[in-house]
Design a protein around this motif. Structure first.
Motif, mmCIF file in Angstrom:
data_model
loop_
_atom_site.group_PDB
_atom_site.id
_atom_site.type_symbol
_atom_site.label_atom_id
_atom_site.label_comp_id
_atom_site.label_asym_id
_atom_site.label_seq_id
_atom_site.Cartn_x
_atom_site.Cartn_y
_atom_site.Cartn_z
ATOM 1 N N UNK A 123 -6.059 -30.429 -42.741
ATOM 2 C CA UNK A 123 -4.822 -29.670 -42.874
ATOM 3 C C UNK A 123 -3.596 -30.588 -42.914
ATOM 4 N N UNK A 124 -2.737 -30.387 -43.920
ATOM 5 C CA UNK A 124 -1.554 -31.256 -44.021
ATOM 6 C C UNK A 124 -0.605 -31.000 -42.869
ATOM 7 N N UNK A 125 0.368 -31.883 -42.532
ATOM 8 C CA UNK A 125 0.507 -33.206 -43.122
ATOM 9 C C UNK A 125 -0.458 -34.189 -42.478
ATOM 10 N N UNK A 179 1.441 -37.941 -39.553
ATOM 11 C CA UNK A 179 2.381 -37.264 -38.649
ATOM 12 C C UNK A 179 3.831 -37.707 -38.894
#
Ligand SMILES: Cc1cc2nc3c(=O)[nH]c(=O)nc-3n(C[C@H](O)[C@H](O)[C@H](O)COP(=O)(O)OP(=O)(O)OC[C@H]3O[C@@H](n4cnc5c(N)ncnc54)[C@H](O)[C@@H]3O)c2cc1C
Ligand code: FES
Lengths: 93, 383
Positions: free
Chosen positions: A76-78, A81
């Motif tokens: 799952x994006x981003x 960090x």
């Protein structure tokens, strides 16, 4: 004889052992995403870089499927960090 | 899992509602129950939700449900024999407008009259409950320490494991593609792995429940909206202990036991296209909300962002009933943004309704008939 491998930590970030992973695979939680949701494997700071392969190999072994047939799960994006303060400034800075 | 062609009951959907109703049917003595899940258990809305639990509501019905849910969660780990990760750190409601504050005060009076002792708190008290919170522009606050959240995965898996111990069968990667109806009576389902006959079929398909209803020839006005959420890296505890929630401020924010902070809101025009994208606009907006409310969070990093679907009805309240034109076909859907907390209670109520003909907590008003009759159940306290 007792299985010594069961105490090996497979996910260092979340301190999950091989024994726990095998126990839940045996109960039917035989996809990476299910194990992630249950044991938090893959959710640590390394986001699974340190444990995904080993766990997928266990799933493959337990279900008798080739490694390639084991679903590696969702990312799952981003992926990188980013600080809230930077994101909050958006494109206007 | 071996495949059987008949069942006493079929539950479509392995979210909190499907697993809860299956467990409760088994608990009431029903045998040979099958749960069908097109992906894996807890991969739908339940696995994507904020998992907040509260009884700070604005209608009597929801206060009663909310209180029943809080009480249920308080003993759920014992009942199911597995820790569900309950964390009662309270909800701090924040009002920015006079009318909103008046509504919160009315809600508190209603909650207190029903035995839920929510308090109106001052700005100073709010800052003690949530140190570092920047709310000088807010005008009023309410707090109840019994509200909180649980782990949605552990809760759903705890239901699954308890149900399995009582003989319930779960088939994952099994999609229902048709509902069989003979002369106005449910007869079973068609799936991607074969057919199963059963006189009892329960539609707990979450965001897809209107499509499953249609398979049985039942029309419900539900649709699904995409809602996004972000989560930060874990940081030391105490950054945001309670759930911070505001209706006019349009946000909810909370630190989890592992230290990560989650946050979501309700931006204009939720796409209703059934995709699960994550947008830059939301990430930017939510980061602004975060840093305005918790200025010292500005150096905390966002690690993930995702979205999930709210299954909506015209009054944002669930549909829990037997279909009017198909006997034995039951619906448990349309939970909007509060189906996780309701699931343990509504699953039990529906199971009681099916097996005993009545339930501890009344659910009659949640029939979809209310839309045609114009008896909508409007709740003022939702994000
Ligand atoms: C971002 C976000 C935040 C939220 N925050 C909260 C909160 O704080 N508190 C709260 O109480 N609620 C919250 N919710 C709402 C909550 O997630 C839902 O109301 C609840 O999870 C609904 O549960 P369910 O079991 O009805 O649906 P789901 O969990 O979606 O389960 C339905 C299942 O049915 C399966 N399915 C669908 N069609 C078929 C088919 N044809 N055959 C087989 N299987 C099928 C799906 O794969 C899915 O797994 C939030 C939701 C979102 C998206
Ligand atoms: S080792 Fe498993 S998440 Fe880092």
């Amino acid at each position: 004889m007792e299985d010594k491998t069961k105490d090996i930590i497979v996910c260092r970030c979340e301190e999950v052992t091989m024994g726990e992973v095998r126990e839940w695979i045996a109960k039917g939680y035989d996809t990476f995403d299910e194990l992630k949701r249950l044991l938090r494997v893959g959710m640590g700071p390394c986001q699974g870089r340190g444990c995904r392969e080993i766990i997928m190999r266990e799933i493959a072994k337990a279900t008798g499927r080739p490694m390639a047939a084991v679903d590696p799960g969702t990312f799952r994006p981003p992926v990188k960090p980013v600080k809230l303060g930077v994101l909050a400034k958006g494109g206007d800075n | 899992m071996t495949w059987k062609n008949t069942a006493e009951a079929i539950v479509i959907g392995g979210g909190i509602n499907g697993t809860s109703v299956a467990y409760n049917l088994a608990k009431l003595g029903m045998k040979n129950i099958v749960v069908l899940e097109k992906n894996t258990v807890c991969s739908g809305s339940t696995g994507r939700c904020g998992a907040g639990i509260r009884a700070q509501w604005g209608t009597e019905m929801n206060c009663r449900f909310g209180l029943a849910c809080v009480e249920k969660f308080e003993q759920l780990s014992d009942e199911l024999g597995m820790d569900v990760g309950l964390n009662q750190s309270g909800y701090l409601m924040v009002a920015y407008q006079q009318s909103e504050y008046e509504q919160l005060q009315k809600n508190v009076a209603l909650q207190n009259s029903l035995g839920y002792m929510t308090k109106i708190v001052s700005r100073e008290e709010a800052k003690e409950i949530c140190p570092g919170v920047a709310v000088d522009d807010a005008i009023g606050f309410t707090f109840n320490h019994r509200d909180g959240h649980a782990d949605p995965f552990l809760t759903t898996f705890a239901y699954q494991e308890a149900a399995k111990r009582m003989g319930v069968t779960f088939h994952k990667h099994t999609e229902v593609t048709g509902v069989k109806v003979h002369n106005g009576v449910a007869a079973g389902v068609v799936t991607t792995r074969g057919e199963i006959d059963s006189p009892l079929v329960i539609n707990a398909a979450g965001p897809y429940s209107q499509f499953v209803a249609k398979m049985a020839g039942v029309d419900i006005p539900n649709y699904s909206e995409r809602h996004e959420i972000i989560i930060t890296e874990p940081v030391e505890p105490g950054v945001c202990p309670p759930m911070l929630m505001s209706f006019s401020g349009n946000y909810y924010l909370q630190q989890r036991p592992h230290g990560s902070i989650i946050g979501g809101c309700s931006p204009e025009g939720h796409p209703a296209d059934y995709t699960l994208g994550a947008t830059w606009d939301f990430l930017e907006h939510m980061s602004q909300v975060f840093t305005k409310l918790l200025p010292r969070a500005k150096d905390i990093r966002v690690v993930r962002q995702w979205s999930g679907l709210y299954n909506m009805t015209p009054d944002r309240q669930p549909i829990i009933c037997e279909a009017e034109n198909v006997k034995g076909f039951f619906l448990s859907c349309g939970y909007s943004g509060h189906g996780f907390m309701f699931g343990p209670v509504t699953g039990e109520a529906l199971a009681q309704h099916i097996v005993l003909g009545k339930s501890d907590i009344p659910i009659d008003m949640l029939h979809y008939r209310r839309f045609a009759e114009g008896k909508l159940l409007i709740e003022p306290a939702v994000v």
